[in-house]
Design an enzyme around this catalytic site. Structure first.
Site, short mmCIF file in Angstrom:
data_model
loop_
_atom_site.label_atom_id
_atom_site.label_comp_id
_atom_site.label_asym_id
_atom_site.label_seq_id
_atom_site.Cartn_x
_atom_site.Cartn_y
_atom_site.Cartn_z
N ARG A 178 0.81 -1.21 0.00
CA ARG A 178 0.00 0.00 0.00
C ARG A 178 0.85 1.27 0.00
O ARG A 178 0.35 2.36 -0.27
CB ARG A 178 -0.91 0.02 1.23
CG ARG A 178 -1.89 -1.14 1.25
CD ARG A 178 -2.48 -1.33 2.61
NE ARG A 178 -3.43 -0.31 2.97
CZ ARG A 178 -4.75 -0.40 2.79
NH1 ARG A 178 -5.25 -1.48 2.25
NH2 ARG A 178 -5.55 0.56 3.15
N GLY A 210 -6.55 7.27 7.37
CA GLY A 210 -7.52 8.30 6.99
C GLY A 210 -7.09 9.66 7.52
O GLY A 210 -5.92 9.86 7.85
N GLU A 252 6.21 7.52 -12.07
CA GLU A 252 5.95 7.05 -10.70
C GLU A 252 6.99 6.08 -10.18
O GLU A 252 7.26 6.06 -8.99
CB GLU A 252 4.51 6.53 -10.51
CG GLU A 252 4.15 5.27 -11.19
CD GLU A 252 2.69 4.88 -10.91
OE1 GLU A 252 2.11 5.28 -9.90
OE2 GLU A 252 2.14 4.13 -11.73
O1 M6R Z 1 -7.34 1.74 -6.96
P1 M6R Z 1 -7.58 2.73 -8.06
O2 M6R Z 1 -7.60 2.09 -9.41
O3 M6R Z 1 -8.82 3.55 -7.83
O4 M6R Z 1 -6.36 3.70 -8.01
C1 M6R Z 1 -6.30 4.82 -8.84
C2 M6R Z 1 -4.90 5.38 -8.89
O5 M6R Z 1 -4.48 5.75 -7.60
C3 M6R Z 1 -3.90 4.39 -9.46
O6 M6R Z 1 -4.26 3.96 -10.74
C4 M6R Z 1 -2.49 5.00 -9.53
O7 M6R Z 1 -2.47 6.04 -10.47
C5 M6R Z 1 -1.45 3.94 -9.84
N1 M6R Z 1 -0.32 4.10 -8.98
C6 M6R Z 1 -0.96 3.98 -11.22
O8 M6R Z 1 0.05 3.07 -11.49
#
Ligand code: M6R
Length: 604
Positions: free
Chosen positions: A27, A99, A483
Site C-alpha cells: 500500500r 484516513g 511514478e
Molecule cells: O485503486 P484505483 O484504481 O482507484 O487507483 C487509482 C490510482 O491511484 C492508481 O491507478 C495510480 O495512479 C497507480 N499508482 C498507477 O500506477
C-alpha cells in the site's frame, strides 16, 4: 495509504503483526509500529523506513504479549519520523489509524485547553488523547472509545488497544475500509483481507459507520446508529501463496509477465462462445450518455474507453478525474449511466464521485478488481476485472484487465444499439481471444525495450506522443515512467506538439512515440519528423508495417505484432510498462513501493 492490523491471539503476537504488516507493504508507507498488551501492560515499538527497521528494533527490544495492533504509516500530517509513527499512545490507550481526522485542529485546541500535551504533529494523536480524557472522566474503555468516535469528522479506520485489557480491541470504520478476520479462538482486524490471508479466510467487512467490539470469544458489531448489526462472514479467495513474487525480482515484473495468463482467464470469465456473458438487464439501448470517472491509471483506462464507446456504439461519453468531478457539481441528465473504474475499489475521490451520482444517474456501474470493495458494494452492478491481487504500486495487469472489461462493455453497447451485427461481434471476440498470444509476443521484445530503458534512465525528461487510442496510452506510459523511475515524463496528443511542447525538444529529451500502422499513422510520422528535425531522439513503438514506413532515422524501434486497431491500447501497454520497469531498475529505485506513493488512496 496506511495499513492497519490487530490481533487477539493465542500465540506471541509481535511476529504475527509484523508479518501481517509485510503483507500491507504494497500500500506504500514510510514508517511502521506495533503495540502489544503483555500481562496487562501496554507497550509499543516504532521505526522509520522499511519494516526491516522495525523487525531489527524488535530483535533488540522485543515486545511480548498475545494481543496487539500494528500500522504502516503513509504520512499525511507531520513528516515521517518515529514520533509521528503509529500506534499513538496516550495513557492507557493506543490507536492505529488510516484516513484523516478533519476536525483535528479544533480537537487539539479543546484538548490543549484541558491541559493535554502533544508529542506529535499528527491528527491521530487527538484520538488517543480524547479517549484517555474520557477514561479519566470515568467512562469505561468501550464508552470512551464510543464517545471519541462520535466527536470525529473525516474519513477513518481506527483500532483501539488498551492497557490492562488483553482481550479487547475496538475497531471503527468511516470512509476507510476495515475487515474483521475470524480464527480458532482468535480474532483479527486488518485494512484488507490480504493482510489476514495466512491467518484466516473468514472475513467480515465492516460497513460505513460500523464499530466492532472484539474479544477472542465475541465480535459485536454496531451500526452508525448504535444498533447491533448482523454483518455476514464470507470466505474470501485470497490465498497466502498468491501474494508472492514467484521468482521475479519485483511484484511489478511478475504482474507484467503474467498478463497473457491473466487476460486469458479474464476473457474466460466473460466470454461464452460468440456471446459476451454479462448480467441480465445490462442494456445500453436506451442510454443517452455515459459518464466515466476514475483516478490515475484507471482514468486513462476510461479515456481509452471513451474512444471505444463513441466510435463503436455511438454513445456520447464524458470522462473526468474523480477529484475534479466530485466538486464541480456536474449536471447528470436522466438516462445517464455512471461508470466508475478502480483497481482497489477504495479510492476516496472515486467513491465520493460515485456517491454524488447515486441519486442522479440512471444506474451506477463499476469496474473493480476487489469484489468486496466499497465501490463495488455501492454500485448497482460491479464488474470484476479478474486481474488477481495486484501488489506493485504501479498498476499494470489491472490496467489491461480494466481495458478488457471496458472494451467488452463497448462491444455490448454497440450490439444493444444496433451498430454491430452478430457476425461483427463474433469477429471482434475472436480477435480478443488472440490477444493473450500477442501479449506473449510483445513480452518477447523485452531485450530491445530494456536496452532503450537503460538509455532513458540517463535522462531527466521524456515525452510520450500518441494519437487516437494511443493518446490515453501515452499518458499511461508517462505516468508509469514517472511514478517508479522518478524521471519527469509528459504525454501529449501528437497533434498538440506544435502548440507548445515542441519547445521542449532537444537531443537530451527522448520522445516515445506509440503508433501502430493505422489510419492516423502518417500524421504521427509527420509529427515524428518534426521532432527529429530538432534533434529529438525518437523511440518508436509500432508494428512491422509501421517500422518500414517510418524509415531509418528513428533512434530505436520496438516492433510489436500486428493487432486489430481497437485492441492496440491493450497490446501497446506492455512495452510502456516494461520501459518504465527497466528504467526504474537501471536507476535503482524502489520499484514496488515508489517513494511517496500508495497503492490504495483512501484519503483525498
Ligand atoms: O485503486 P484505483 O484504481 O482507484 O487507483 C487509482 C490510482 O491511484 C492508481 O491507478 C495510480 O495512479 C497507480 N499508482 C498507477 O500506477
Amino acid at each position: 495509504m496506511c495499513g492497519i492490523v490487530g490481533v487477539l491471539g493465542t500465540h506471541e503476537v509481535a511476529p504475527i503483526l509484523v508479518e501481517s504488516l509485510r503483507r500491507l507493504e504494497y500500500r506504500g508507507y514510510d514508517s511502521a509500529g506495533i503495540a502489544t498488551v503483555n500481562e496487562g501492560r501496554l507497550d509499543r515499538r516504532r521505526a522509520v523506513g522499511k519494516l526491516v527497521n522495525l523487525s531489527d528494533l524488535l530483535v533488540h527490544e522485543p515486545l511480548a504479549g498475545k494481543s496487539g495492533i500494528g500500522h504502516t504509516r503513509w504520512a499525511t500530517h507531520g513528516a515521517p519520523s518515529e514520533v509521528n509513527a503509529h500506534p499513538h499512545k496516550a495513557g492507557p490507550v493506543a490507536v492505529v489509524h488510516n484516513g484523516i481526522i478533519e476536525n483535528y485542529k479544533a480537537l487539539r485546541d479543546e484538548l490543549r485547553a484541558m491541559g493535554a500535551a502533544f508529542e506529535t504533529e499528527t491528527d491521530t494523536e487527538t484520538v488517543a488523547l480524547l479517549t484517555q480524557y474520557y477514561i479519566a472522566e470515568g467512562l469505561n474503555r468501550v464508552e470512551a472509545a464510543e464517545k471519541t468516535l462520535s466527536r470525529l469528522e473525516g474519513a477513518f479506520a481506527l483500532v483501539f488497544l488498551f492497557d490492562g485489557e488483553d482481550d479487547l480491541l475496538i475497531a471503527a470504520r468511516k470512509g476507510s475500509p476495515l475487515a474483521i478476520g475470524h480464527g480458532d479462538g482468535e480474532v483479527y482486524v486488518g485494512s484488507d483481507a490480504i493482510a489476514l490471508a495466512p491467518l484466516t479466510d473468514k472475513i467480515t467487512y465492516l460497513e460505513e459507520g460500523d464499530r466492532a467490539i472484539l474479544t477472542r470469544g465475541s465480535v459485536d458489531i454496531r451500526d452508525a446508529e448504535g444498533r447491533r448489526a448482523n454483518r455476514p462472514a464470507k470466505t474470501v479467495s485470497i490465498d497466502a501463496a498468491r501474494v508472492d513474487k514467484s521468482g521475479y525480482k519485483h511484484f511489478m515484473a511478475k504482474e507484467i509477465w503474467e498478463q497473457p495468463t491473466v487476460l486469458a482467464n479474464a476473457l474466460d470469465a466473460y466470454l461464452d462462445g460468440d456471446r459476451i456473458d454479462l448480467p441480465e438487464g445490462l442494456d445500453f439501448a436506451q442510454s443517452e450518455r455515459l459518464t466515466l470517472v476514475a483516478c490515475g491509471t484507471a482514468y486513462f483506462a476510461c479515456l481509452t474507453a471513451k474512444y471505444w464507446f463513441e466510435t463503436l456504439a455511438g454513445l456520447p461519453v464524458e470522462t473526468d478525474i474523480a477529484s475534479e468531478f466530485r466538486y464541480r457539481e456536474p449536471p447528470i441528465p436522466a438516462a445517464t449511466t455512471a461508470l466508475f473504474v478502480s483497481q482497489s475499489g477504495e479510492t476516496a475521490d472515486t467513491l465520493a464521485a460515485l456517491r454524488y451520482c447515486r441519486d442522479k444517474a440512471d444506474r451506477i456501474l463499476s469496474v473493480v478488481n476487489v469484489a468486496e470493495s466499497s465501490i463495488a458494494r455501492e454500485s448497482d452492478l460491479a464488474l470484476p476485472i479478474h486481474a488477481g491481487v495486484e501488489i506493485g504500486v504501479a498498476s499494470t495487469k489491472a490496467f489491461t484487465c480494466q481495458l478488457n472489461v471496458l472494451y467488452l462493455l463497448a462491444l455490448k453497447a454497440a450490439v444493444d444499439r444496433g451498430r454491430m451485427s452478430p457476425d461483427a461481434l463474433a469477429a471482434a471476440l475472436a480477435e480478443l481471444r488472440g490477444l493473450p498470444g500477442l501479449f506473449n509476443a510483445a513480452l518477447d521484445r523485452d531485450p530491445t525495450i530494456a536496452e532503450a530503458a537503460r538509455a532513458v534512465a540517463e535522462t531527466r525528461d521524456v515525452l510520450f506522443l500518441g494519437r487516437g487510442l494511443m493518446y490515453p496510452l501515452a499518458h499511461e506510459g508517462a505516468l508509469k515512467l514517472k511514478e517508479i523511475s522518478y524521471i519527469h515524463a509528459e504525454a501529449y496528443a501528437s497533434g498538440e506538439l506544435k502548440h507548445g511542447p515542441i519547445a521542449l525538444i532537444d537531443k537530451s529529451v527522448p520522445v516515445v512515440v506509440m503508433a501502430p500502422k493505422d489510419a492516423l499513422f502518417d500524421k504521427t510520422v509527420s509529427n515524428m519528423q518534426e521532432v527529429m528535425a530538432r534533434g529529438g531522439q525518437v523511440l518508436l513503438i509500432t508494428d512491422a508495417a509501421g517500422a518500414e514506413a517510418a524509415g531509418g532515422d528513428v533512434w530505436k524501434t520496438v516492433i510489436l505484432p500486428e493487432a486489430a486497431p481497437q485492441l492496440t491500447p491493450l497490446l501497446y501497454a506492455l512495452p510502456a510498462q516494461l520501459l518504465a520497469y527497466h528504467a526504474a531498475v537501471a536507476k535503482g529505485t524502489d520499484v514496488d513501493q515508489p517513494r511517496n506513493l500508495a497503492k490504495s488512496v483512501t484519503v483525498e
